[in-house]
Design a protein around this motif. Structure first.
Motif, PDB file in Angstrom:
ATOM      1  N   PRO A 205       0.825  -1.222   0.000  1.00 35.26           N
ATOM      2  CA  PRO A 205       0.000   0.000   0.000  1.00 35.26           C
ATOM      3  C   PRO A 205       0.853   1.263   0.000  1.00 35.26           C
ATOM      4  N   GLN A 208       1.560   2.945  -3.485  1.00 37.75           N
ATOM      5  CA  GLN A 208       0.459   3.376  -4.364  1.00 37.75           C
ATOM      6  C   GLN A 208       0.849   4.628  -5.152  1.00 37.75           C
ATOM      7  N   GLY A 209       0.655   4.549  -6.472  1.00 42.07           N
ATOM      8  CA  GLY A 209       0.944   5.689  -7.352  1.00 42.07           C
ATOM      9  C   GLY A 209       2.421   5.847  -7.678  1.00 42.07           C
ATOM     10  N   ASP A 257      -7.326  -4.146 -10.946  1.00 40.79           N
ATOM     11  CA  ASP A 257      -7.775  -2.934 -10.260  1.00 40.79           C
ATOM     12  C   ASP A 257      -6.762  -2.481  -9.212  1.00 40.79           C
ATOM     13  N   TRP A 258      -6.136  -3.472  -8.543  1.00 31.63           N
ATOM     14  CA  TRP A 258      -5.129  -3.079  -7.546  1.00 31.63           C
ATOM     15  C   TRP A 258      -3.880  -2.530  -8.249  1.00 31.63           C
ATOM     16  N   HIS A 260      -3.818  -0.842 -10.895  1.00 27.85           N
ATOM     17  CA  HIS A 260      -4.147   0.530 -11.281  1.00 27.85           C
ATOM     18  C   HIS A 260      -3.830   1.496 -10.138  1.00 27.85           C
ATOM     19  N   ARG A 261      -4.101   1.041  -8.914  1.00 27.05           N
ATOM     20  CA  ARG A 261      -3.811   1.892  -7.746  1.00 27.05           C
ATOM     21  C   ARG A 261      -2.304   1.991  -7.501  1.00 27.05           C
ATOM     22  N   LEU A 262      -1.596   0.902  -7.753  1.00 27.43           N
ATOM     23  CA  LEU A 262      -0.150   0.892  -7.483  1.00 27.43           C
ATOM     24  C   LEU A 262       0.636   1.727  -8.495  1.00 27.43           C
ATOM     25  N   ARG A 264       2.090   4.386 -11.208  1.00 27.45           N
ATOM     26  CA  ARG A 264       2.108   5.829 -11.472  1.00 27.45           C
ATOM     27  C   ARG A 264       1.497   6.043 -12.865  1.00 27.45           C
ATOM     28  N   ARG A 288     -12.173  -0.419 -18.283  1.00 31.33           N
ATOM     29  CA  ARG A 288     -11.750   0.198 -17.023  1.00 31.33           C
ATOM     30  C   ARG A 288     -10.888   1.440 -17.250  1.00 31.33           C
ATOM     31  N   ARG A 310      -1.249   2.606 -17.436  1.00 28.14           N
ATOM     32  CA  ARG A 310      -2.153   3.397 -16.592  1.00 28.14           C
ATOM     33  C   ARG A 310      -2.097   4.843 -17.094  1.00 28.14           C
TER      34      ARG A 310
END
Ligand SMILES: C[S@@+](CC[C@H](N)C(=O)[O-])C[C@H]1O[C@@H](n2cnc3c(N)ncnc32)[C@H](O)[C@@H]1O
Length: 311
Positions: A205, A208-209, A257-258, A260-262, A264, A288, A310
């Motif tokens: 977590p 993320q990004g 989907d996860w 995508h959050r991770l 950049r 998506r 992404r």
């Protein structure tokens, strides 16, 4: 490897290879002669070519190796994967430790590793303001660690990434037995791996990004599709095979989907899939909002993995 001990009163190596070849053929193994040679090489702790040389010289198996070899042959006749019997698998230039409880890495996954290595090189040699000093690479569902370690090995072997560019390796695996193999494989390969034994969905977590590249060969087999080969059906862990829904895409899409959050913006996802998912997975990514979605085929022309960026 220690040297051969080709003396003694055991069976002649040439007859031994012939006999094991016959037994493995009867058991239905796909490449009985090659496997017989690998088993004899394994028990003698020599290279394959050395088995041929010793057989031509009329050498015999040392008697103390007859029982261990017989045990290996019996396991292979029962269709335990050859890699489990030998305790090792080759992947992307690495020799990995494998055994009961871990998914055997497949040659077709090397295509994804190769494409990932190219992506790493693109990052390292990017024009413009210059790449950041370190690349963050995350492998979701790492099993033996094959993918993340294989990518690192490929990048090292190709030698196109300047040495001052650091590549940070991260991997998540839910099964402690499999993760044990990944940890030992990281040690033997010499790469530093940030390994988390946990559900890959929600892993890292704190990154993320910030991740540049997410790779994954997740469980994706559709619920009703029971694999034909006993090596897969009976010896690959169920947790490694089934994607958790009729189309096999429940876990892969949760990982998409996860990822995508991770990632950049501009970071990429490479994910292997079943050959029945060559349209459904890419179009789910498009729906998506992923960019640059394209599917890659394997050497047999089957849809094999998807690549997306992404936005
Ligand atoms: C198909 S295997 C692939 C292993 C490895 N990436 C390779 O290519 O050889 C999938 C792996 O995902 C692991 N796995 C299954 N569900 C998971 C989850 N929710 N989170 C993390 N790992 C999971 C399994 O235990 C298995 O090791």
């Amino acid at each position: 490897m220690s040297g051969p001990r080709p003396g003694g009163d055991g069976p002649g190596l040439r007859e031994l290879v012939e006999d094991i070849t016959r037994r493995l053929a009867v058991a239905g193994c796909a490449s009985p002669r090659s496997e017989a040679t690998q088993l004899v090489a394994g028990v003698l702790e020599v290279e394959l070519g050395e088995v041929h040389r010793l057989a031509l010289l009329g050498r015999r198996l040392p008697p103390d190796l007859c029982t261990p070899l017989e045990g290996w042959v019996a396991r292979r006749e029962a269709r335990e994967p050859l890699q489990h019997v030998l305790g090792r698998a080759h992947f992307a230039g690495l020799e990995l430790e494998v055994g009961p409880g871990v998914f055997v890495p497949r040659p077709e996954t090397e295509l994804l590793a190769e494409r990932a290595a190219e992506r790493v090189e693109e990052w390292a040699t990017a024009e413009g303001p210059g790449p950041r000093p370190a690349l963050e690479l995350v492998d979701l569902c790492t099993g033996s660690g094959a993918l993340v370690l294989g990518i690192a090995q490929r990048v090292q072997d190709r030698g196109r990434v300047p040495v001052d560019r650091e590549i940070r390796l991260h991997a998540a695996e839910i099964d402690p037995v499999a993760a044990g193999f990944a940890g030992r494989n990281a040690e033997r390969s010499g790469f530093t791996l940030d390994l988390r034994v946990r559900d890959a969905v929600g892993s890292f977590p704190e990154l993320q990004g910030a991740v540049d590249l997410v790779v994954s060969n997740p469980p994706y087999v559709p619920a009703g599709a029971v694999p034909a080969d006993p090596e897969v059906r009976e010896h690959d862990p169920e947790l490694a095979l089934y994607g958790g829904s009729e189309d096999g895409l429940a876990l892969p899409l949760a990982l998409v989907d996860w990822a995508h959050r991770l990632l950049r913006p501009g970071g990429a996802l490479l994910m292997e899939h079943d050959d029945t998912q060559g349209e459904s997975l890419p179009s789910a990514l498009q729906d998506r909002g992923w960019a640059g979605v394209r599917d890659h085929r394997d050497l047999a022309g089957r849809p094999r993995f998807v690549e997306a960026v992404r936005p």
